[in-house]
Motif scaffolding. Structure first.
Motif, PDB file in Angstrom:
ATOM      1  N   LEU A 154      -4.700  -7.232  -8.064  1.00  0.00           N
ATOM      2  CA  LEU A 154      -5.631  -6.122  -8.228  1.00  0.00           C
ATOM      3  C   LEU A 154      -5.094  -4.882  -7.529  1.00  0.00           C
ATOM      4  O   LEU A 154      -4.598  -4.965  -6.411  1.00  0.00           O
ATOM      5  CB  LEU A 154      -6.999  -6.478  -7.624  1.00  0.00           C
ATOM      6  CG  LEU A 154      -7.741  -7.632  -8.272  1.00  0.00           C
ATOM      7  CD1 LEU A 154      -8.990  -7.975  -7.455  1.00  0.00           C
ATOM      8  CD2 LEU A 154      -8.117  -7.297  -9.706  1.00  0.00           C
ATOM      9  N   ALA A 155      -5.231  -3.755  -8.196  1.00  0.00           N
ATOM     10  CA  ALA A 155      -4.912  -2.456  -7.603  1.00  0.00           C
ATOM     11  C   ALA A 155      -6.235  -1.799  -7.229  1.00  0.00           C
ATOM     12  O   ALA A 155      -7.057  -1.513  -8.098  1.00  0.00           O
ATOM     13  CB  ALA A 155      -4.136  -1.584  -8.583  1.00  0.00           C
ATOM     14  N   HIS A 156      -6.435  -1.600  -5.935  1.00  0.00           N
ATOM     15  CA  HIS A 156      -7.624  -0.905  -5.460  1.00  0.00           C
ATOM     16  C   HIS A 156      -7.210   0.537  -5.183  1.00  0.00           C
ATOM     17  O   HIS A 156      -6.273   0.790  -4.415  1.00  0.00           O
ATOM     18  CB  HIS A 156      -8.169  -1.566  -4.191  1.00  0.00           C
ATOM     19  CG  HIS A 156      -9.383  -0.876  -3.660  1.00  0.00           C
ATOM     20  ND1 HIS A 156      -9.339  -0.051  -2.562  1.00  0.00           N
ATOM     21  CD2 HIS A 156     -10.667  -0.872  -4.100  1.00  0.00           C
ATOM     22  CE1 HIS A 156     -10.558   0.419  -2.352  1.00  0.00           C
ATOM     23  NE2 HIS A 156     -11.369  -0.055  -3.261  1.00  0.00           N
TER      24      HIS A 156
ATOM     25  N   THR B 208      -3.934   0.253  -2.871  1.00  0.00           N
ATOM     26  CA  THR B 208      -3.648  -1.013  -2.224  1.00  0.00           C
ATOM     27  C   THR B 208      -3.540  -2.090  -3.298  1.00  0.00           C
ATOM     28  O   THR B 208      -4.481  -2.259  -4.093  1.00  0.00           O
ATOM     29  CB  THR B 208      -4.762  -1.389  -1.227  1.00  0.00           C
ATOM     30  OG1 THR B 208      -4.920  -0.321  -0.287  1.00  0.00           O
ATOM     31  CG2 THR B 208      -4.412  -2.679  -0.474  1.00  0.00           C
TER      32      THR B 208
ATOM     33  N   ASP C 235     -13.919   4.855  -5.462  1.00  0.00           N
ATOM     34  CA  ASP C 235     -12.850   3.890  -5.689  1.00  0.00           C
ATOM     35  C   ASP C 235     -12.989   3.219  -7.047  1.00  0.00           C
ATOM     36  O   ASP C 235     -14.068   3.207  -7.638  1.00  0.00           O
ATOM     37  CB  ASP C 235     -12.825   2.835  -4.580  1.00  0.00           C
ATOM     38  CG  ASP C 235     -14.026   1.906  -4.595  1.00  0.00           C
ATOM     39  OD1 ASP C 235     -15.158   2.391  -4.813  1.00  0.00           O
ATOM     40  OD2 ASP C 235     -13.830   0.703  -4.390  1.00  0.00           O
TER      41      ASP C 235
ATOM     42  N   THR D  70     -11.060  -0.390  -9.118  1.00  0.00           N
ATOM     43  CA  THR D  70     -10.176  -1.541  -9.001  1.00  0.00           C
ATOM     44  C   THR D  70      -9.702  -1.914 -10.405  1.00  0.00           C
ATOM     45  O   THR D  70     -10.522  -2.019 -11.328  1.00  0.00           O
ATOM     46  CB  THR D  70     -10.890  -2.730  -8.342  1.00  0.00           C
ATOM     47  OG1 THR D  70     -11.352  -2.317  -7.049  1.00  0.00           O
ATOM     48  CG2 THR D  70      -9.962  -3.922  -8.179  1.00  0.00           C
TER      49      THR D  70
ATOM     50  N   GLN E 187       0.827  -1.211   0.000  1.00  0.00           N
ATOM     51  CA  GLN E 187       0.000   0.000   0.000  1.00  0.00           C
ATOM     52  C   GLN E 187       0.858   1.257   0.000  1.00  0.00           C
ATOM     53  O   GLN E 187       1.870   1.333   0.694  1.00  0.00           O
ATOM     54  CB  GLN E 187      -0.904  -0.012   1.222  1.00  0.00           C
ATOM     55  CG  GLN E 187      -1.949   1.076   1.235  1.00  0.00           C
ATOM     56  CD  GLN E 187      -2.890   0.881   2.402  1.00  0.00           C
ATOM     57  OE1 GLN E 187      -2.531   1.148   3.539  1.00  0.00           O
ATOM     58  NE2 GLN E 187      -4.094   0.392   2.119  1.00  0.00           N
TER      59      GLN E 187
END
Length: 137
Positions: free
Chosen positions: A36-38, A134, A99, A101, A4
């Motif tokens: 995965l990029a959140h 994250t 957000d 993803t 993160q």
């Protein structure tokens, strides 16, 4: 594995700022692999979204739609402590989300050809915004 980072961006007022490069740089620095990029913005009067990154008319048209969805200064609003754009900014944030993803693999975001990640400022004046990325492998 989870990794993160947080970055800040100063907006110049209502409109969109491309943050694809900042998110991509975090993915490049992270350990390699697929996941995965959140991406999450820590505020209630701006949004994160994925939209076309080629034609700026798309972003202008989205702003036109947002003015229809949540107009500034509507007399029905009770929450106006910070001005005519206060409640409208919160409503726009709820409608467009905070957000996104995105999948990644070996240090690269797996975005489509015309996709970009944008922070959408809904307040009339600029603000410093915090974005948390994250990565989950």
């Amino acid at each position: 594995m989870a990794y993160q980072e947080t970055f800040e961006i100063r907006t110049s007022g209502r409109g969109m700022s491309d943050v694809t490069g900042q998110v991509a740089a975090i993915v490049e620095r992270a350990p390699k692999g697929a996941g995965l990029a959140h991406v999450f913005v820590r505020h209630t009067s701006c949004s994160l979204l994925m939209t076309e990154n080629a034609d700026p008319d798309v972003r202008r048209d989205l702003e036109t739609l947002a003015r229809r969805w949540a107009p500034d200064g509507d007399p029905a609003y009770r929450h106006d402590l910070e001005g005519d754009d206060d409640m409208a900014a919160h409503a726009r944030s709820v409608l467009s989300g905070t957000d996104v993803t995105v999948p990644f693999n070996d240090g690269q975001l797996l975005l489509g050809t015309w996709q970009g990640i944008y922070l959408w400022e809904h307040r009339a004046r600029g603000h410093m915004r915090q974005v948390v990325v994250t990565l989950i492998e």
